[in-house]
Design a protein around this motif. Structure first.
Motif, short mmCIF file in Angstrom:
data_model
loop_
_atom_site.label_atom_id
_atom_site.label_comp_id
_atom_site.label_asym_id
_atom_site.label_seq_id
_atom_site.Cartn_x
_atom_site.Cartn_y
_atom_site.Cartn_z
N LEU A 183 0.83 -1.20 0.00
CA LEU A 183 0.00 0.00 0.00
C LEU A 183 0.87 1.26 0.00
N TYR A 184 1.94 1.25 0.77
CA TYR A 184 2.86 2.39 0.78
C TYR A 184 3.47 2.60 -0.60
N ALA A 185 3.94 1.54 -1.24
CA ALA A 185 4.52 1.65 -2.58
C ALA A 185 3.48 2.11 -3.59
N ALA A 186 2.25 1.64 -3.46
CA ALA A 186 1.19 2.04 -4.39
C ALA A 186 0.86 3.52 -4.23
N ILE A 187 0.82 4.01 -3.02
CA ILE A 187 0.52 5.43 -2.79
C ILE A 187 1.64 6.31 -3.31
N VAL A 188 2.88 5.93 -3.04
CA VAL A 188 4.02 6.71 -3.51
C VAL A 188 4.06 6.74 -5.03
N SER A 189 3.86 5.59 -5.67
CA SER A 189 3.90 5.56 -7.14
C SER A 189 2.70 6.28 -7.74
N GLY A 190 1.55 6.24 -7.08
CA GLY A 190 0.39 6.99 -7.56
C GLY A 190 0.62 8.49 -7.50
N ILE A 191 1.22 8.96 -6.40
CA ILE A 191 1.54 10.39 -6.29
C ILE A 191 2.58 10.77 -7.32
N TRP A 192 3.59 9.92 -7.54
CA TRP A 192 4.62 10.19 -8.54
C TRP A 192 4.01 10.26 -9.94
N PHE A 193 3.11 9.33 -10.26
CA PHE A 193 2.46 9.32 -11.57
C PHE A 193 1.65 10.60 -11.77
N PHE A 194 0.89 11.01 -10.77
CA PHE A 194 0.09 12.23 -10.88
C PHE A 194 1.01 13.44 -11.05
N TRP A 195 2.12 13.51 -10.34
CA TRP A 195 3.07 14.61 -10.46
C TRP A 195 3.65 14.67 -11.87
N ARG A 196 4.05 13.52 -12.43
CA ARG A 196 4.60 13.47 -13.78
C ARG A 196 3.53 13.88 -14.81
N TYR A 197 2.29 13.48 -14.57
CA TYR A 197 1.20 13.84 -15.48
C TYR A 197 0.96 15.35 -15.47
N ARG A 198 1.00 15.97 -14.30
CA ARG A 198 0.80 17.43 -14.22
C ARG A 198 1.94 18.18 -14.92
N ILE A 199 3.17 17.70 -14.78
CA ILE A 199 4.29 18.33 -15.48
C ILE A 199 4.09 18.22 -16.98
N TYR A 200 3.69 17.04 -17.46
CA TYR A 200 3.48 16.86 -18.89
C TYR A 200 2.32 17.72 -19.38
N GLU A 201 1.28 17.81 -18.59
CA GLU A 201 0.12 18.62 -18.99
C GLU A 201 0.52 20.09 -19.15
N ASN A 202 1.34 20.59 -18.25
CA ASN A 202 1.81 21.98 -18.37
C ASN A 202 2.66 22.17 -19.62
N GLU A 203 3.55 21.22 -19.92
CA GLU A 203 4.35 21.29 -21.14
C GLU A 203 3.46 21.26 -22.37
N PHE A 204 2.45 20.41 -22.34
CA PHE A 204 1.54 20.28 -23.48
C PHE A 204 0.74 21.57 -23.69
N LEU A 205 0.32 22.20 -22.61
CA LEU A 205 -0.43 23.45 -22.73
C LEU A 205 0.42 24.56 -23.34
N ILE A 206 1.71 24.59 -23.01
CA ILE A 206 2.60 25.59 -23.59
C ILE A 206 2.72 25.36 -25.10
N ILE A 207 2.90 24.11 -25.51
CA ILE A 207 3.00 23.79 -26.94
C ILE A 207 1.67 24.08 -27.64
N ASP A 208 0.57 23.75 -26.99
CA ASP A 208 -0.75 23.98 -27.57
C ASP A 208 -1.02 25.47 -27.76
#
Length: 116
Positions: A8-33
């Motif tokens: 459960l600890y590993a799942a929570i940490v990886s879920g937070i990491w995934f969400f953080w990486r997604y938000r970074i990518y979304e911001n990059e995508f919005l700049i390109i868009d």
């Protein structure tokens, strides 16, 4: 029970990491868009057919599939199931994303030839 807590600890940490990486990518995508907004408006005025834009999540999974691999390894520890799920999930989206990127690249080239 201890194994479940560690999982459960590993799942929570990886879920937070995934969400953080997604938000970074979304911001990059919005700049390109935003940078392509004038080009897309020009294409619509000149009657070019533009494909439907895939969602940010589809772009994220196609362009950076290792993020979903890392997330799935904590939730589904069976490697073969992960591989099948990822291939079935990404393959239809990959064609859509690659087609959109190809059409936008061609449109941008035409726009740059006319204005620059």
């Amino acid at each position: 029970m201890k194994l479940l807590i560690y999982w459960l600890y590993a799942a929570i940490v990886s879920g937070i990491w995934f969400f953080w990486r997604y938000r970074i990518y979304e911001n990059e995508f919005l700049i390109i868009d935003d940078a392509l907004k004038d080009c897309v408006d020009w294409g619509k005025r000149n009657g070019y057919l533009l494909p439907e834009k895939p969602s940010y999540f589809q772009f994220f999974l196609v362009e950076r599939p290792w993020n979903i691999l890392i997330l799935n390894f904590t939730f589904l520890p069976l490697f073969l199931i992960n591989l099948v799920v990822i291939l079935l999930l990404i393959s239809p989206w990959e064609r859509k994303v690659m087609r959109y990127k190809r059409v936008m690249k061609n449109l941008k080239d035409k726009w740059e030839k006319e204005y620059f």
